[in-house]
Design a protein around this motif. Sequence first.
Motif, mmCIF file in Angstrom:
data_model
loop_
_atom_site.group_PDB
_atom_site.id
_atom_site.type_symbol
_atom_site.label_atom_id
_atom_site.label_comp_id
_atom_site.label_asym_id
_atom_site.label_seq_id
_atom_site.Cartn_x
_atom_site.Cartn_y
_atom_site.Cartn_z
ATOM 1 N N VAL A 1 35.048 9.091 -35.941
ATOM 2 C CA VAL A 1 35.465 7.806 -36.512
ATOM 3 C C VAL A 1 35.188 7.840 -38.012
ATOM 4 C CG1 VAL A 1 35.194 5.303 -36.489
ATOM 5 C CG2 VAL A 1 34.955 6.609 -34.356
ATOM 6 N N ILE A 2 36.201 7.481 -38.803
ATOM 7 C CA ILE A 2 36.082 7.468 -40.262
ATOM 8 C C ILE A 2 36.377 6.065 -40.755
ATOM 9 C CG2 ILE A 2 36.975 8.423 -42.424
ATOM 10 C CD1 ILE A 2 37.868 10.879 -40.751
ATOM 11 N N PHE A 3 35.536 5.565 -41.651
ATOM 12 C CA PHE A 3 35.740 4.228 -42.209
ATOM 13 C C PHE A 3 36.145 4.321 -43.680
ATOM 14 C CE2 PHE A 3 32.851 3.409 -38.641
ATOM 15 C CZ PHE A 3 33.552 2.395 -38.001
ATOM 16 N N PHE A 4 37.203 3.607 -44.004
ATOM 17 C CA PHE A 4 37.628 3.450 -45.396
ATOM 18 C C PHE A 4 37.176 2.063 -45.839
ATOM 19 C CE2 PHE A 4 40.201 6.860 -43.949
ATOM 20 C CZ PHE A 4 40.622 7.567 -45.054
ATOM 21 N N HIS A 5 36.450 2.006 -46.960
ATOM 22 C CA HIS A 5 35.883 0.732 -47.389
ATOM 23 C C HIS A 5 36.075 0.558 -48.885
ATOM 24 C CE1 HIS A 5 32.637 3.408 -48.541
ATOM 25 N NE2 HIS A 5 32.533 3.795 -47.280
ATOM 26 N N ASP A 6 35.420 -0.445 -49.447
ATOM 27 C CA ASP A 6 35.653 -0.769 -50.852
ATOM 28 C C ASP A 6 35.089 0.282 -51.799
ATOM 29 O OD1 ASP A 6 33.068 -1.331 -50.239
ATOM 30 O OD2 ASP A 6 32.992 -3.286 -51.213
ATOM 31 N N ILE B 1 57.839 -6.374 -37.206
ATOM 32 C CA ILE B 1 57.352 -5.263 -38.018
ATOM 33 C C ILE B 1 56.888 -4.130 -37.102
ATOM 34 C CG2 ILE B 1 55.557 -4.523 -39.635
ATOM 35 C CD1 ILE B 1 55.535 -7.359 -40.738
ATOM 36 N N MET B 2 57.290 -2.911 -37.418
ATOM 37 C CA MET B 2 56.798 -1.746 -36.692
ATOM 38 C C MET B 2 55.459 -1.373 -37.328
ATOM 39 S SD MET B 2 56.308 1.046 -35.104
ATOM 40 C CE MET B 2 55.901 1.997 -36.564
ATOM 41 N N HIS B 3 54.368 -1.906 -36.785
ATOM 42 C CA HIS B 3 53.080 -1.859 -37.463
ATOM 43 C C HIS B 3 52.101 -0.871 -36.846
ATOM 44 C CE1 HIS B 3 49.792 -4.063 -39.817
ATOM 45 N NE2 HIS B 3 50.731 -3.765 -40.688
ATOM 46 N N HIS B 4 52.585 -0.021 -35.945
ATOM 47 C CA HIS B 4 51.717 1.019 -35.388
ATOM 48 C C HIS B 4 51.278 1.981 -36.484
ATOM 49 C CE1 HIS B 4 51.979 0.004 -31.224
ATOM 50 N NE2 HIS B 4 53.268 0.224 -31.117
ATOM 51 N N LYS B 5 50.118 2.608 -36.265
ATOM 52 C CA LYS B 5 49.659 3.701 -37.125
ATOM 53 C C LYS B 5 48.977 4.724 -36.223
ATOM 54 C CE LYS B 5 48.881 -0.285 -39.714
ATOM 55 N NZ LYS B 5 48.298 -1.582 -39.300
ATOM 56 N N PHE B 6 49.755 5.622 -35.660
ATOM 57 C CA PHE B 6 49.148 6.675 -34.850
ATOM 58 C C PHE B 6 49.980 7.949 -34.917
ATOM 59 C CE2 PHE B 6 51.847 4.465 -31.716
ATOM 60 C CZ PHE B 6 52.460 5.515 -31.051
ATOM 61 N N CYS B 7 49.313 9.048 -34.645
ATOM 62 C CA CYS B 7 49.967 10.349 -34.700
ATOM 63 C C CYS B 7 49.394 11.230 -33.594
ATOM 64 C CB CYS B 7 49.738 10.990 -36.073
ATOM 65 S SG CYS B 7 50.726 12.463 -36.358
ATOM 66 N N THR C 1 44.511 7.750 -34.892
ATOM 67 C CA THR C 1 44.958 6.359 -34.877
ATOM 68 C C THR C 1 43.942 5.493 -35.615
ATOM 69 O OG1 THR C 1 45.779 4.564 -33.459
ATOM 70 C CG2 THR C 1 43.860 5.776 -32.658
ATOM 71 N N GLY C 2 44.197 4.205 -35.688
ATOM 72 C CA GLY C 2 43.302 3.286 -36.380
ATOM 73 C C GLY C 2 44.090 2.272 -37.182
ATOM 74 N N SER C 3 43.394 1.519 -38.014
ATOM 75 C CA SER C 3 44.033 0.437 -38.763
ATOM 76 C C SER C 3 44.621 0.892 -40.094
ATOM 77 C CB SER C 3 43.016 -0.683 -39.033
ATOM 78 O OG SER C 3 41.980 -0.232 -39.879
#
Length: 202
Positions: free
Chosen positions: A22-27, A126-132, A145-147
């Motif tokens: 799990v990877i988090f992208f933050h400010d 909206i096609m709002h999926h984000k997965f590969c 996958t993820g947000s």
Amino acid sequence: MVLSLVWDLYQQWKTQEPQTEVIFFHDEVVIRCDNHSPTNKCTNKDCYFYKIGRIISCIENAQHTIDLCLYMLTVPSLSDALVRARKRGIKMRIISDHSKAYSRESKIIDLLKIGADVRTRPTEMIMHHKFCIFDYNTPNQYLLTGSLNWTQTSVCGGSLDNVIITQDQTLIEPFQSEFNKLWINFSENQKYRKCRDFKSLD
């Protein structure tokens, strides 16, 4: 004898503990590790280069197929990795939001031009999926996958997001099933326009 050995290896692969990250992208995603250099891959999980590098490594490690379902693609480093994968023969199918895939900043056009199969569908939704999904139904299969949107705004600290990379079969299966369903629903009649329609965007 050989078939029996292959079957045993396949069964061992299916029963192995799935690897998940799990990877988090933050400010603070734009903060770059002092130890990072172009010749030394960063292992600091808080470093921007590590985070974006993990996504790129997933693309680079693909051996057969990439099924990508996403809202929008504008990140040059991710687009470049996909271009390299396609040029080395990886079969690539992409489903994207109709309005964003046609936008001037979209990198999907570059992939279409080199043989990626791309489908969109005009709709109010909206096609709002984000997965590969990479290398489905092989020992190398994994899901990303993820947000996180694959856009400059998202990866450069414009939002709080997450990415999950996993080999868990119980997660890969429903995502692949959803992709296949969408691929059919976004029928041949709704395929991306031909490359000649994008000459004005070169």
